[in-house]
Design an enzyme around this catalytic site. Structure first.
Site, short mmCIF file in Angstrom:
data_model
loop_
_atom_site.label_atom_id
_atom_site.label_comp_id
_atom_site.label_asym_id
_atom_site.label_seq_id
_atom_site.Cartn_x
_atom_site.Cartn_y
_atom_site.Cartn_z
N GLY A 39 0.89 -1.17 0.00
CA GLY A 39 0.00 0.00 0.00
C GLY A 39 0.91 1.20 0.00
O GLY A 39 1.54 1.49 1.00
N GLN A 232 7.13 -3.79 0.52
CA GLN A 232 7.48 -4.39 1.81
C GLN A 232 8.84 -3.87 2.31
O GLN A 232 9.19 -2.76 1.99
CB GLN A 232 7.45 -5.93 1.72
P1 GDP Z 1 5.03 2.71 1.79
O1 GDP Z 1 4.23 1.46 1.88
O2 GDP Z 1 6.45 2.50 2.18
O3 GDP Z 1 4.91 3.40 0.45
O4 GDP Z 1 4.41 3.70 2.87
P2 GDP Z 1 2.84 3.95 3.16
O5 GDP Z 1 2.29 4.77 2.06
O6 GDP Z 1 2.15 2.67 3.50
O7 GDP Z 1 2.93 4.74 4.51
C1 GDP Z 1 3.58 5.94 4.62
C2 GDP Z 1 2.59 7.02 5.11
O8 GDP Z 1 3.31 8.10 5.65
C3 GDP Z 1 1.75 7.63 4.01
O9 GDP Z 1 0.52 8.01 4.54
C4 GDP Z 1 2.56 8.85 3.58
O10 GDP Z 1 1.80 9.87 3.00
C5 GDP Z 1 3.13 9.28 4.89
N1 GDP Z 1 4.46 9.90 4.83
C6 GDP Z 1 5.51 9.58 4.01
N2 GDP Z 1 6.59 10.33 4.32
C7 GDP Z 1 6.22 11.13 5.37
C8 GDP Z 1 6.90 12.10 6.17
O11 GDP Z 1 8.07 12.40 5.99
N3 GDP Z 1 6.17 12.69 7.16
C9 GDP Z 1 4.86 12.38 7.41
N4 GDP Z 1 4.24 13.00 8.40
N5 GDP Z 1 4.22 11.46 6.68
C10 GDP Z 1 4.88 10.85 5.68
P1 IMO Z 2 4.33 -1.92 1.78
O1 IMO Z 2 4.83 -2.14 0.39
C1 IMO Z 2 3.92 -3.54 5.86
C2 IMO Z 2 3.34 -7.88 6.21
C3 IMO Z 2 1.99 -8.39 6.69
C4 IMO Z 2 2.41 -9.67 7.38
C5 IMO Z 2 3.52 -10.19 6.48
C6 IMO Z 2 3.06 -11.22 5.44
O2 IMO Z 2 3.11 -1.07 1.88
O3 IMO Z 2 5.44 -1.46 2.67
P2 IMO Z 2 1.65 -11.09 3.22
O4 IMO Z 2 0.24 -10.62 2.98
O5 IMO Z 2 2.67 -10.35 2.41
O6 IMO Z 2 1.79 -12.58 3.09
O7 IMO Z 2 1.92 -10.76 4.76
O8 IMO Z 2 4.05 -9.05 5.81
N1 IMO Z 2 3.29 -6.97 5.04
C7 IMO Z 2 3.50 -5.66 5.10
N2 IMO Z 2 3.73 -4.84 6.15
N3 IMO Z 2 3.94 -3.03 4.61
C8 IMO Z 2 3.73 -3.83 3.54
O9 IMO Z 2 3.85 -3.39 2.26
C9 IMO Z 2 3.47 -5.20 3.76
N4 IMO Z 2 3.20 -6.26 2.95
C10 IMO Z 2 3.11 -7.34 3.75
O10 IMO Z 2 1.40 -7.47 7.58
O11 IMO Z 2 2.97 -9.40 8.65
MG MG Z 3 2.55 0.68 2.77
#
Ligand code: GDP
Ligand code: IMO
Ligand code: MG
Length: 457
Positions: A39, A232
């Site tokens: 995500g 991940q």
């Molecule tokens: P990803 O899976 O590694 O792409 O990260 P996610 O999108 O799941 O989670 C990161 C969240 O933190 C998102 O809601 C971003 O908009 C937010 N985010 C990313 N960088 C920053 C930051 O430097 N500061 C804050 N406050 N939020 C951030």
């Molecule tokens: P992004 O790309 C955080 C975690 C799940 C679980 C384990 C295995 O957004 O950083 P799965 O469904 O892959 O078999 O789950 O890995 N997990 C993540 N945790 N960010 C993710 O993706 C994840 N994708 C899987 O919560 O512990």
């Molecule tokens: Mg994510």
């Protein structure tokens, strides 16, 4: 040239935002592993996009590629593309012929396997997207690949081979009657054939299927800049993470070569950027030595009454630490430096992006787990077994906190405008990982980053 983006911790480090930042001067953004368990959040012109499969650069008009190392749920992909279409975007997304398709039975199996494991408190806490069962079928040589969907005979043959096995697994091993499932169509060859044949037709009509390895190599040869977008993170890598609380693919940089068809030399001669959250979050089960508080159902042995509960809640709320895919509250902890040393080694980071520095602003003290104590010994990196990691006691270091400031102004002014104590914290991370910090995230928006080193320059 390539820039590879790798999660340095447990996922959700803010990879999407950094791909967006560095993808600006790229032509192509390619995912190399994972599927719709990811995500990734991108904020573009004030609009927030949450993407599970469409590579993050595609909202900005780059070509998006899902490489051979990915597992693709076509229902999710087309939903995501249709939703982006409704918001006025027409992303150009191509899928590797060699990528594996997630079938509806994979999701059902993911759910049942987790349920069975939960009887002995050993569930992983997966995202329920069928990721593990799809990679199992890939390794078991009974998977269905995207390229197979174009050929009706091959598709039917593969389904007729595999579906009876899945039925038997559900009924004979797990004791669940397929006909009583809400989605019993997931085990019906004709229904699956019809749906996936239609997906195949749409993929062909929209010219989405490519030999991704050949395509990416040709593009690089002709001078294209390619961002390789990891999903991940290092600690949930199936080889280098905390097995079995892992995902079923390799988010570390080696996966970028295998999962795209680019050579290790090509990936290694580019930048490999480790994405770090200034603290730590985890979704799902498994150890977390620097954890604050806990989340019932995910934190092992936690019953709702832990240390530093208030602080954990504060950081969770300030950082919006709820799963992008599942909405689950994320577990929260202090930054874990042994984890970062391990991640930097495994992927050969050439630079780091440290995000969420703004979230910690206003705290009196910011701590890090600098080392571990295990069986009376000091450890500077992660032990190889999860049982040992679970017994590690963090040795903390404390930093003076930094004030909450106008972070947009800081981003506009540059590194020197970052409060001194936060600079000390960043420089400590650089020293311990022996890696320069290329970018600092001070907010979720695109303009809320301080960039010290641009990509592709
Ligand atoms: P990803 O899976 O590694 O792409 O990260 P996610 O999108 O799941 O989670 C990161 C969240 O933190 C998102 O809601 C971003 O908009 C937010 N985010 C990313 N960088 C920053 C930051 O430097 N500061 C804050 N406050 N939020 C951030
Ligand atoms: P992004 O790309 C955080 C975690 C799940 C679980 C384990 C295995 O957004 O950083 P799965 O469904 O892959 O078999 O789950 O890995 N997990 C993540 N945790 N960010 C993710 O993706 C994840 N994708 C899987 O919560 O512990
Ligand atoms: Mg994510």
């Amino acid at each position: 040239m390539t820039v590879t983006i790798v999660g340095a911790q447990l996922g959700d480090e803010g990879k999407g935002g950094i791909v967006d930042l560095y993808g600006d001067s790229a032509d192509i953004v390619a995912r190399y592993q994972g599927g719709d368990n990811a995500g990734h959040t991108v904020v573009h012109e004030g609009e927030e996009y949450k993407l599970s499969l469409v590579p993050s650069g595609a909202v900005r008009g780059k070509v998006g590629v899902l490489g051979n190392g990915c597992v693709v749920n076509l229902r999710t992909l087309f939903d995501e593309l249709d939703q982006l279409g409704e918001r006025g975007l027409q992303p150009d997304v191509r899928i590797a012929e060699r990528a594996h398709a997630i079938l509806p039975y994979h999701r059902v199996l993911d759910g049942i396997e987790e349920e069975v494991k939960s009887e002995s408190d050993s569930e992983v806490g997966t995202t329920g997207r069928g990721i593990g069962p799809t990679y199992e079928d890939k390794a078991g040589r009974r998977g269905i690949r995207i390229g197979d969907l174009r050929n009706t005979e091959v598709l039917r043959e593969r389904l007729e081979y595999v579906v009876p096995q899945k039925r038997a697994l559900i009924e004979d091993v797990y004791g669940v009657s397929v006909d009583e499932l809400d989605n019993s169509d997931a085990f019906d060859v004709d229904a699956l054939f019809e749906e996936f044949h239609a997906f195949g037709k749409r993929l062909v009509e929209e010219e989405m299927i490519v030999n991704a390895g050949a395509f990416l190599n040709e593009q690089i040869d002709s001078g294209a800049n390619v961002v390789l977008e990891g999903a991940q993170g290092t600690m949930i890598d199936i080889d280098h993470g905390n097995y079995p609380y892992v995902t079923s693919s390799n988010p570390t940089a080696g996966g970028a070569a295998v999962g795209t068809g680019l050579s290790p030399g090509t990936v290694g001669s580019g930048e490999v950027i480790g994405i770090v959250k200034a603290y730590l979050t985890r979704v799902g089960s498994g150890p977390l030595p620097t954890e604050l508080g806990g989340v019932v159902g995910d934190t092992p042995g936690y019953d709702g009454d832990g240390d530093d509960e208030e602080l954990a809640t504060y950081i969770r709320e300030e950082g919006g630490e709820y799963g992008t895919v599942t909405g689950r509250p994320r577990r929260v902890g202090w930054l874990d430096i042994p984890m970062l040393r391990h991640a930097a080694r495994r992927s050969g980071f050439t630079g780091l992006a440290v995000n969420h520095v703004d979230v910690l602003a206003g705290l009196d003290t910011v701590k890090v787990g600098h080392a571990y104590e295990l069986d009376g010994e000091r450890r500077m990196t992660i032990p190889a077994t999860t049982e040992q990691w679970g017994r590690c006691e963090p040795v903390f270091r404390s930093f003076e906190g930094w004030p909450d400031v106008d972070w947009a102004a800081v981003a506009a002014e540059g590194y020197e405008a970052i409060p001194d104590n936060a600079q000390d914290y960043l420089e400590y991370i650089e020293r311990e990982t022996e890696t320069p910090v290329y970018a600092i995230g001070v907010g979720p928006g695109r303009n809320e980053s301080v960039v010290r080193q641009r990509a592709f320059e």
